[in-house]
Design an enzyme around this catalytic site. Structure first.
Site, PDB file in Angstrom:
ATOM      1  N   GLU A 168       1.211  -1.324  -0.253  1.00 42.84           N
ATOM      2  CA  GLU A 168      -0.174   0.301  -0.198  1.00 42.84           C
ATOM      3  C   GLU A 168       1.198   1.483  -0.350  1.00 42.84           C
ATOM      4  O   GLU A 168       0.234   1.790   1.147  1.00 42.84           O
ATOM      5  CB  GLU A 168      -0.941   0.068   1.159  1.00 42.84           C
ATOM      6  CG  GLU A 168      -2.064  -1.243   1.026  1.00 42.84           C
ATOM      7  CD  GLU A 168      -3.169  -2.005   1.824  1.00 42.84           C
ATOM      8  OE1 GLU A 168      -2.854  -0.398   2.823  1.00 42.84           O
ATOM      9  OE2 GLU A 168      -3.873  -1.995   2.297  1.00 42.84           O
ATOM     10  N   ASN A 222       2.766  -4.631  -3.864  1.00 43.73           N
ATOM     11  CA  ASN A 222       1.522  -4.658  -3.240  1.00 43.73           C
ATOM     12  C   ASN A 222       0.796  -3.894  -2.562  1.00 43.73           C
ATOM     13  O   ASN A 222       0.855  -3.339  -2.337  1.00 43.73           O
ATOM     14  CB  ASN A 222       1.084  -5.953  -1.885  1.00 43.73           C
ATOM     15  CG  ASN A 222       0.005  -6.500  -2.131  1.00 43.73           C
ATOM     16  OD1 ASN A 222      -0.677  -6.791  -3.144  1.00 43.73           O
ATOM     17  ND2 ASN A 222      -0.664  -6.719  -0.998  1.00 43.73           N
ATOM     18  N   HIS A 259     -10.276  -6.126  -2.183  1.00 41.38           N
ATOM     19  CA  HIS A 259     -11.287  -6.480  -1.341  1.00 41.38           C
ATOM     20  C   HIS A 259     -12.748  -5.397  -1.951  1.00 41.38           C
ATOM     21  O   HIS A 259     -12.508  -4.764  -1.741  1.00 41.38           O
ATOM     22  CB  HIS A 259     -10.766  -5.515  -0.352  1.00 41.38           C
ATOM     23  CG  HIS A 259      -9.488  -6.127   0.884  1.00 41.38           C
ATOM     24  ND1 HIS A 259      -9.523  -7.618   1.562  1.00 41.38           N
ATOM     25  CD2 HIS A 259      -8.234  -6.068   0.619  1.00 41.38           C
ATOM     26  CE1 HIS A 259      -8.529  -7.830   1.569  1.00 41.38           C
ATOM     27  NE2 HIS A 259      -7.451  -6.617   1.734  1.00 41.38           N
ATOM     28  N   GLU A 296      -5.231 -11.158  -1.760  1.00 36.79           N
ATOM     29  CA  GLU A 296      -6.090 -11.152  -0.442  1.00 36.79           C
ATOM     30  C   GLU A 296      -7.356 -10.654  -0.833  1.00 36.79           C
ATOM     31  O   GLU A 296      -8.756 -10.075  -0.303  1.00 36.79           O
ATOM     32  CB  GLU A 296      -6.195  -9.756   0.035  1.00 36.79           C
ATOM     33  CG  GLU A 296      -4.792  -9.356   0.311  1.00 36.79           C
ATOM     34  CD  GLU A 296      -3.999  -8.354   1.113  1.00 36.79           C
ATOM     35  OE1 GLU A 296      -4.854  -7.834   1.767  1.00 36.79           O
ATOM     36  OE2 GLU A 296      -2.974  -7.976   1.320  1.00 36.79           O
ATOM     37  N   ASP A 298     -11.719 -10.544  -0.991  1.00 40.32           N
ATOM     38  CA  ASP A 298     -12.374 -11.305  -0.737  1.00 40.32           C
ATOM     39  C   ASP A 298     -13.982 -10.180  -0.720  1.00 40.32           C
ATOM     40  O   ASP A 298     -13.427  -9.588  -1.547  1.00 40.32           O
ATOM     41  CB  ASP A 298     -12.536 -10.981   1.300  1.00 40.32           C
ATOM     42  CG  ASP A 298     -11.898  -9.687   1.709  1.00 40.32           C
ATOM     43  OD1 ASP A 298     -11.883  -9.031   0.807  1.00 40.32           O
ATOM     44  OD2 ASP A 298     -11.406 -10.179   3.327  1.00 40.32           O
TER      45      ASP A 298
HETATM   46  C1  XIL Z   1      -5.639  -6.983   7.925  1.00 38.59           C
HETATM   47  C2  XIL Z   1      -5.596  -7.826   9.243  1.00 38.59           C
HETATM   48  O1  XIL Z   1      -6.348  -9.322   8.096  1.00 38.59           O
HETATM   49  C3  XIL Z   1      -6.224  -7.490  10.445  1.00 38.59           C
HETATM   50  O2  XIL Z   1      -6.286  -8.966  10.918  1.00 38.59           O
HETATM   51  C4  XIL Z   1      -5.015  -6.325  11.189  1.00 38.59           C
HETATM   52  O3  XIL Z   1      -6.279  -5.901  11.897  1.00 38.59           O
HETATM   53  C5  XIL Z   1      -5.480  -5.270   9.748  1.00 38.59           C
HETATM   54  O4  XIL Z   1      -4.691  -5.702   9.184  1.00 38.59           O
HETATM   55  N1  XIL Z   1      -4.577  -5.294   3.466  1.00 38.59           N
HETATM   56  C6  XIL Z   1      -3.869  -5.965   4.179  1.00 38.59           C
HETATM   57  C7  XIL Z   1      -4.087  -6.471   5.164  1.00 38.59           C
HETATM   58  O5  XIL Z   1      -2.339  -5.838   2.968  1.00 38.59           O
HETATM   59  O6  XIL Z   1      -2.245  -6.337   5.963  1.00 38.59           O
HETATM   60  C8  XIL Z   1      -4.895  -6.415   6.057  1.00 38.59           C
HETATM   61  O7  XIL Z   1      -4.685  -6.927   7.475  1.00 38.59           O
HETATM   62  C9  XIL Z   1      -6.190  -6.144   4.972  1.00 38.59           C
HETATM   63  C10 XIL Z   1      -5.868  -5.007   4.020  1.00 38.59           C
END
Ligand code: XIL
Length: 380
Positions: A168, A222, A259, A296, A298
């Site tokens: 990020e 990423n 996401h 990631e 979802d």
């Molecule tokens: C999230 C975890 O799943 C949580 O448990 C934590 O509290 C915060 O981070 N993008 C990312 C991940 O790159 O590292 C994040 O993970 C979700 C969003």
């Protein structure tokens, strides 16, 4: 009187009355058994297509829940510890590293032939206080960054197959405050301590340190929210990695988090248009010689729509389209979800009002999204 429910499933929450007070408590949700929804898990179907399928998980959940282990071992070939590689946890003090959890993850993964994806080495949202609150010169912070990366990557050299070296780092000034935008550009870079103290070459330094520590690990940048290739953030990320590639900076690929919120892509036509755009982005990045991974995925639903057949069908369609883009791309070697079961998803905490973002519900029952992934892997 306050009522605090500590269980995911309200049916298991209870109140108890003691000494005239109503206090809150709960019994732990009983762990349901994992019963495989199909003989063939997603991983074998994916292998037949040359794809590695993976999931995030939290080692603490795994230790407490054998059904979670059953689910992961049946469905995936790759695992991503969700938090334990992050700097705040693995490097809590300047001279202290905490490797117990990640060592355990590697041992467990190797015992079960699972690939491990390391997430993440450089991310401003998971900094230990000693970095965040320190006062640094550029040279000092470069030393901190390089020492962190060479220690962590070096420890797992030959064992962690791929690293999200950077997480990020890009932004869109229309969406994110304080985004650092260079003149003539629309997208920018996140104002992390790495970017503000070290400068725009922080990413390059991180990549070079990771390559030096493990020449064979795949190195990734990423990020999230750059699915549409014409947006400010996607344009910035593209021109940045194009320059890295042109200058021979070690970089194997880019990860796209994905996401998604289903209510933003509710109609089938929106999703079909979206698919074309995402496919274009993958092609542009592949044309630079970079791999693209879905890192990631979802797809969250408004909490009150978790049982809606229409929403579950839309969610299934969204999972399938992400998988199709990956299968159809020139180079998308790995398709990863941020958790396989709603039981441990980060969504309810992180995105209030949303839930049920993964292919299995919290009782380990497969949803339409699971069968859509399985069908897509088997489609000609
Ligand atoms: C999230 C975890 O799943 C949580 O448990 C934590 O509290 C915060 O981070 N993008 C990312 C991940 O790159 O590292 C994040 O993970 C979700 C969003």
């Amino acid at each position: 009187m306050s009522v605090f429910l500590c269980c995911r499933t309200p049916a298991f929450a209870f109140l108890f009355v003691a000494a005239g007070h109503v206090a809150a408590g709960c019994v732990p949700d009983p762990i349901p058994p994992f019963e495989p929804p199909s003989d063939t898990g997603l991983k074998s179907l994916a292998r037949a297509r040359g794809l590695t399928i993976g999931s995030q998980f939290n080692p603490a959940d795994l230790a407490a829940d054998s059904s979670l282990e059953g689910l992961l071992l049946h469905e995936v070939d790759l695992v991503i510890p969700g938090n334990d590689f992050k700097m705040r946890l693995i490097h809590p003090q300047k001279d202290t590293f905490h490797f117990d959890t990640t060592d355990g993850v590697l041992d467990w993964a190797e015992e079960h032939d699972l690939e491990v994806h390391g997430h993440t080495l450089m991310w401003d949202k998971s900094l230990p206080a000693w970095v965040e609150d320190g006062s640094w010169t550029r040279e000092q912070l470069i030393e901190v960054l390089e020492n962190h990366i060479s220690t962590v990557v070096g420890r797992y050299r030959g064992r962690v197959a791929a690293w999200d070296v950077v997480n990020e780092a890009f932004c869109d000034p229309a969406v994110e405050r304080d985004c650092i935008v260079e003149s003539g550009e629309s997208g920018g870079m996140d104002p992390s301590i790495w970017r503000t103290v070290i400068g725009p070459d922080a990413i390059e330094l991180a990549l070079r340190a990771a390559r030096a520590a493990d020449p064979d690990a795949k190195l990734y940048i990423n990020d999230n929210g750059y699915e549409l290739p014409d947006t400010a953030k996607a344009l910035k990320l593209y021109s940045y990695v194009e320059d890295l590639v042109a200058r021979g900076v070690p970089l194997d690929g880019v990860g796209i988090q994905m996401h998604w919120a289903l209510d933003e892509i509710l109609s089938a036509s929106q999703r079909a248009e979206g698919k074309q755009a995402v496919a274009t982005l993958f092609q542009k990045l592949n044309d630079l010689g970079l791999e693209v991974r879905i890192t990631e995925l979802d797809v969250r639903l408004p909490q009150d729509r978790c049982a809606s057949e229409d929403f579950l069908a839309g969610q299934a369609d969204a999972f399938a389209l992400a998988l199709e883009v990956c299968l159809e791309a020139a180079s998308c070697p790995s398709f990863n979800m941020w958790g396989l079961t709603d039981r441990y998803s980060w969504i309810p905490d992180a995105k209030p009002g949303y839930d049920c973002a993964t292919p299995f519900d919290e009782e380990y029952v497969a949803k339409p999204a699971y069968f859509a992934l399985s069908d897509t892997l088997q489609a000609e």
